[in-house]
Write an enzyme that holds these catalytic residues in place. Structure first.
Site, PDB file in Angstrom:
ATOM      1  N   THR A 147      -2.363  34.437 103.724  1.00 35.67           N
ATOM      2  CA  THR A 147      -1.421  35.823 103.628  1.00 35.67           C
ATOM      3  C   THR A 147       0.079  35.397 104.384  1.00 35.67           C
ATOM      4  O   THR A 147       0.265  34.212 104.692  1.00 35.67           O
ATOM      5  CB  THR A 147      -2.114  36.838 104.643  1.00 35.67           C
ATOM      6  OG1 THR A 147      -1.627  38.156 104.546  1.00 35.67           O
ATOM      7  CG2 THR A 147      -2.529  36.463 106.069  1.00 35.67           C
ATOM      8  N   ASN A 148       0.691  36.419 104.933  1.00 36.23           N
ATOM      9  CA  ASN A 148       1.880  36.140 105.808  1.00 36.23           C
ATOM     10  C   ASN A 148       2.018  37.187 107.000  1.00 36.23           C
ATOM     11  O   ASN A 148       0.966  37.980 107.139  1.00 36.23           O
ATOM     12  CB  ASN A 148       3.099  36.126 104.889  1.00 36.23           C
ATOM     13  CG  ASN A 148       3.111  37.785 104.259  1.00 36.23           C
ATOM     14  OD1 ASN A 148       3.494  38.615 104.743  1.00 36.23           O
ATOM     15  ND2 ASN A 148       3.002  37.826 102.823  1.00 36.23           N
ATOM     16  N   HIS A 149       3.079  37.048 107.856  1.00 39.67           N
ATOM     17  CA  HIS A 149       3.346  37.884 108.902  1.00 39.67           C
ATOM     18  C   HIS A 149       3.744  39.383 109.043  1.00 39.67           C
ATOM     19  O   HIS A 149       4.063  39.868 109.939  1.00 39.67           O
ATOM     20  CB  HIS A 149       4.250  36.789 110.052  1.00 39.67           C
ATOM     21  CG  HIS A 149       3.250  35.979 110.640  1.00 39.67           C
ATOM     22  ND1 HIS A 149       2.379  35.938 111.487  1.00 39.67           N
ATOM     23  CD2 HIS A 149       3.611  34.445 110.578  1.00 39.67           C
ATOM     24  CE1 HIS A 149       1.961  34.907 111.816  1.00 39.67           C
ATOM     25  NE2 HIS A 149       2.723  33.931 111.092  1.00 39.67           N
TER      26      HIS A 149
END
Ligand code: C5P
Length: 219
Positions: free
Chosen positions: A29-31
């Site tokens: 995933t990402n931030h």
């Protein structure tokens, strides 16, 4: 109730990250916090629109009066977005940080540790924004671009390539702005030219952006 600049309109917004499974216990995933998309959904609701917010996994409450559809993967986000646009959509705003790739295979059992290096085979995810912009019954379509350099050139190129009506460019090289922050500063490109907003709180920015979008789409 059809009061406000977007009264009687259906606005669809994607927000947050997507999450791509590797096995039953792991994912990529990402931030992305989802804050910009949620603030825009709230602003669109307050401008009188019916709002559908297609959201990846985030730690935010759904704004009052907004219909949220929770999704996990990019493929789920695309099908939920297409269904929402099928209902008739006047404005589509893509703020989601969609994972560009997903693992080629999702292991049915937890992947076991070995001593050696491992490599991961990835396949491209669908581009939700470009898919909606390519429809014959396309809504007014707005994309976001996070760039670290040559912001204007990359944003204009992205707008042309994905056939957008408008693109909102963040300069993510400025610390404390944009990704996973409460503050943002953007440059907006469209047929109307160029406009700058912020630096300001994402909620205040969302209200100003929504106002600019609704003026441009009604112009
Ligand atoms: O090409 P890039 O990822 O930089 O484009 C960013 C814009 O495209 C954002 O508006 C993002 O929400 C959208 N996007 C999308 N689906 C993807 C990748 C990006 O909707 N698979």
């Amino acid at each position: 109730p059809v009061d406000g600049p977007l009264g009687g309109r259906h606005v669809v917004i994607t927000a947050g990250p997507t999450r791509e499974a590797l096995d039953p216990v792991r994912y990529l995933t990402n931030h992305s916090s989802g804050k910009m998309g949620y603030a825009l959904a709230d602003a669109a609701r307050q401008a009188g629109a019916r709002v559908t917010l297609i959201s990846g996994p985030v730690q935010l409450a759904c704004p009052a009066g907004v219909a949220r559809i929770d999704v996990t993967t990019a493929e789920e986000m695309l099908s939920a977005t297409s269904r929402a646009v099928d209902e008739g959509c006047d404005l589509f705003v893509a703020t989601a940080a969609v994972a560009d790739y997903r693992p080629a295979e999702v292991a049915g059992d937890k992947i076991k540790k070995t001593d050696g290096t491992v490599s991961l085979s990835m396949v491209p995810n669908p581009d939700i924004l470009a898919t909606i912009a390519a429809r014959t019954d396309r809504p007014f379509t707005v994309g976001f671009a996070a760039e670290t350099r040559d912001v204007a050139a990359y944003a204009r190129d992205k707008m042309a390539r994905k056939k957008l009506d408008m693109i909102v460019a963040n300069d993510v090289s400025q610390s404390g702005l944009g990704f996973n922050s409460d503050q943002n500063a953007v440059t907006v490109f469209s047929g109307e030219g160029e406009a700058r907003f912020g630096p300001s709180d994402k909620r205040a920015l969302a209200v100003d952006l929504l106002d600019y979008i609704s003026h441009t789409m009604n112009a």
